[in-house]
Design a protein around this motif. Structure first.
Motif, PDB file in Angstrom:
ATOM      1  N   ASN A 100       0.821  -1.203   0.000  1.00  0.00           N
ATOM      2  CA  ASN A 100       0.000   0.000   0.000  1.00  0.00           C
ATOM      3  C   ASN A 100       0.857   1.255   0.000  1.00  0.00           C
ATOM      4  OD1 ASN A 100       0.544  -0.992   2.753  1.00  0.00           O
ATOM      5  ND2 ASN A 100      -0.476   0.906   3.379  1.00  0.00           N
ATOM      6  N   ASN A 101       0.378   2.258  -0.707  1.00  0.00           N
ATOM      7  CA  ASN A 101       0.969   3.590  -0.667  1.00  0.00           C
ATOM      8  C   ASN A 101       0.408   4.250   0.596  1.00  0.00           C
ATOM      9  OD1 ASN A 101       1.419   6.334  -0.871  1.00  0.00           O
ATOM     10  ND2 ASN A 101       0.827   6.478  -3.016  1.00  0.00           N
ATOM     11  N   PRO A 102       1.211   4.410   1.647  1.00  0.00           N
ATOM     12  CA  PRO A 102       0.684   4.888   2.929  1.00  0.00           C
ATOM     13  C   PRO A 102       0.046   6.274   2.867  1.00  0.00           C
ATOM     14  CG  PRO A 102       3.091   4.719   3.007  1.00  0.00           C
ATOM     15  CD  PRO A 102       2.653   4.161   1.685  1.00  0.00           C
ATOM     16  N   ALA A 128      -4.287   2.791   4.064  1.00  0.00           N
ATOM     17  CA  ALA A 128      -3.811   2.323   5.365  1.00  0.00           C
ATOM     18  C   ALA A 128      -3.528   0.824   5.336  1.00  0.00           C
ATOM     19  CB  ALA A 128      -4.845   2.637   6.446  1.00  0.00           C
ATOM     20  N   SER A 129      -4.371   0.060   4.644  1.00  0.00           N
ATOM     21  CA  SER A 129      -4.171  -1.386   4.591  1.00  0.00           C
ATOM     22  C   SER A 129      -4.868  -1.982   3.373  1.00  0.00           C
ATOM     23  CB  SER A 129      -4.687  -2.061   5.871  1.00  0.00           C
ATOM     24  OG  SER A 129      -6.093  -1.935   5.967  1.00  0.00           O
ATOM     25  N   ILE A 130      -4.444  -3.208   3.059  1.00  0.00           N
ATOM     26  CA  ILE A 130      -5.001  -3.985   1.958  1.00  0.00           C
ATOM     27  C   ILE A 130      -5.543  -5.277   2.562  1.00  0.00           C
ATOM     28  CG2 ILE A 130      -4.486  -5.200  -0.195  1.00  0.00           C
ATOM     29  CD1 ILE A 130      -1.958  -3.416  -0.434  1.00  0.00           C
ATOM     30  N   PHE A 131      -6.701  -5.714   2.099  1.00  0.00           N
ATOM     31  CA  PHE A 131      -7.206  -7.009   2.540  1.00  0.00           C
ATOM     32  C   PHE A 131      -7.980  -7.668   1.412  1.00  0.00           C
ATOM     33  CE2 PHE A 131     -10.619  -4.119   3.617  1.00  0.00           C
ATOM     34  CZ  PHE A 131     -11.792  -4.833   3.433  1.00  0.00           C
ATOM     35  N   GLU A 132      -8.234  -8.960   1.573  1.00  0.00           N
ATOM     36  CA  GLU A 132      -8.965  -9.727   0.568  1.00  0.00           C
ATOM     37  C   GLU A 132     -10.266 -10.248   1.159  1.00  0.00           C
ATOM     38  OE1 GLU A 132      -6.553 -12.789  -1.322  1.00  0.00           O
ATOM     39  OE2 GLU A 132      -4.766 -11.539  -1.028  1.00  0.00           O
ATOM     40  N   MET A 133     -11.267 -10.332   0.307  1.00  0.00           N
ATOM     41  CA  MET A 133     -12.568 -10.896   0.653  1.00  0.00           C
ATOM     42  C   MET A 133     -12.846 -12.020  -0.338  1.00  0.00           C
ATOM     43  SD  MET A 133     -16.335  -9.065   0.404  1.00  0.00           S
ATOM     44  CE  MET A 133     -16.036  -7.888   1.710  1.00  0.00           C
ATOM     45  N   PRO A 134     -13.243 -13.205   0.131  1.00  0.00           N
ATOM     46  CA  PRO A 134     -13.559 -14.272  -0.814  1.00  0.00           C
ATOM     47  C   PRO A 134     -14.637 -13.817  -1.806  1.00  0.00           C
ATOM     48  CG  PRO A 134     -13.489 -15.129   1.425  1.00  0.00           C
ATOM     49  CD  PRO A 134     -13.408 -13.624   1.522  1.00  0.00           C
ATOM     50  N   LEU A 135     -14.421 -14.085  -3.076  1.00  0.00           N
ATOM     51  CA  LEU A 135     -15.369 -13.669  -4.106  1.00  0.00           C
ATOM     52  C   LEU A 135     -16.741 -14.279  -3.851  1.00  0.00           C
ATOM     53  CD1 LEU A 135     -15.796 -12.072  -6.718  1.00  0.00           C
ATOM     54  CD2 LEU A 135     -15.041 -14.092  -7.981  1.00  0.00           C
ATOM     55  N   ASN A 136     -16.785 -15.543  -3.444  1.00  0.00           N
ATOM     56  CA  ASN A 136     -18.078 -16.185  -3.154  1.00  0.00           C
ATOM     57  C   ASN A 136     -18.846 -15.415  -2.089  1.00  0.00           C
ATOM     58  OD1 ASN A 136     -17.410 -18.170  -4.946  1.00  0.00           O
ATOM     59  ND2 ASN A 136     -17.095 -19.762  -3.420  1.00  0.00           N
TER      60      ASN A 136
END
Length: 186
Positions: free
Chosen positions: A124-126, A130-138
């Protein structure tokens, strides 16, 4: 057929709903919906930096306003994704877009859907994220997870979606885009 291939087939064989409300936005923007190509695909989301002038601390997709150097909104989404989370434009396989949506800040935002490889080194470009996260596509495509709140403002009925996920609260335009994607696929 892999899960990502199934998603692409469902996404591309379904026409987006083109009932974009009466938009008078003079400003255009684009966001990238980066789907990470894993056996169980995920969506990449960001939490905006608390120092941002607008939408500070909110969950968002990488994206922003169209710059004069952008030839089109796909370039806008790819440029912004590179600036915010280091996704190289060459690593994105754009598979389509959803109908533009009006933001509360007056932008007409076009969601661009793209597939990215699972092995990208993202950061991430601060200054912006602030943060990166993943969410399941399903999970994201399950319209039952969205909690609508209806209200009346300036003579219009409005609906905002809220979508809690793993300690994050997705709401506003980001939740509306995800909800639109879920409806588009089903």
């Amino acid at each position: 057929m892999t899960n990502i291939e199934k998603f692409i087939n469902r996404f591309q064989l379904t026409l987006p709903n083109q009932d974009v409300a009466n938009h008078h936005a003079q400003k255009s923007a684009a966001v990238l919906l980066p789907i990470i190509d894993k056996p169980n695909p995920t969506l990449l989301l960001t939490e905006r930096a608390n120092t941002m002038r607008s939408h500070a601390g909110q969950v968002a997709f990488p994206g922003g306003k169209r710059d004069p150097i952008d030839n089109n909104l796909i370039e806008t989404a790819l440029r912004e994704a590179q600036e915010e989370v280091a996704i190289p434009p060459s690593a994105v396989s754009v598979i389509g877009q959803l109908a533009p949506m009006q933001s509360s800040s007056g932008y007409l935002v076009t969601p661009i859907v793209g597939i990215i490889p699972a092995n990208l080194a993202l950061y991430n470009n601060p200054a912006e994220v602030a943060s990166i996260f993943e969410m399941p596509l399903n999970y994201a495509l399950n319209a039952h997870h969205y909690q609508p709140v209806d209200f009346h403002l300036s003579g219009k009925n409005q609906r905002i979606y809220f979508y809690p996920y793993n300690g994050h609260l997705v709401w506003g335009l980001t939740a509306a885009i995800l909800h639109k994607l879920a409806l588009h696929i089903t």
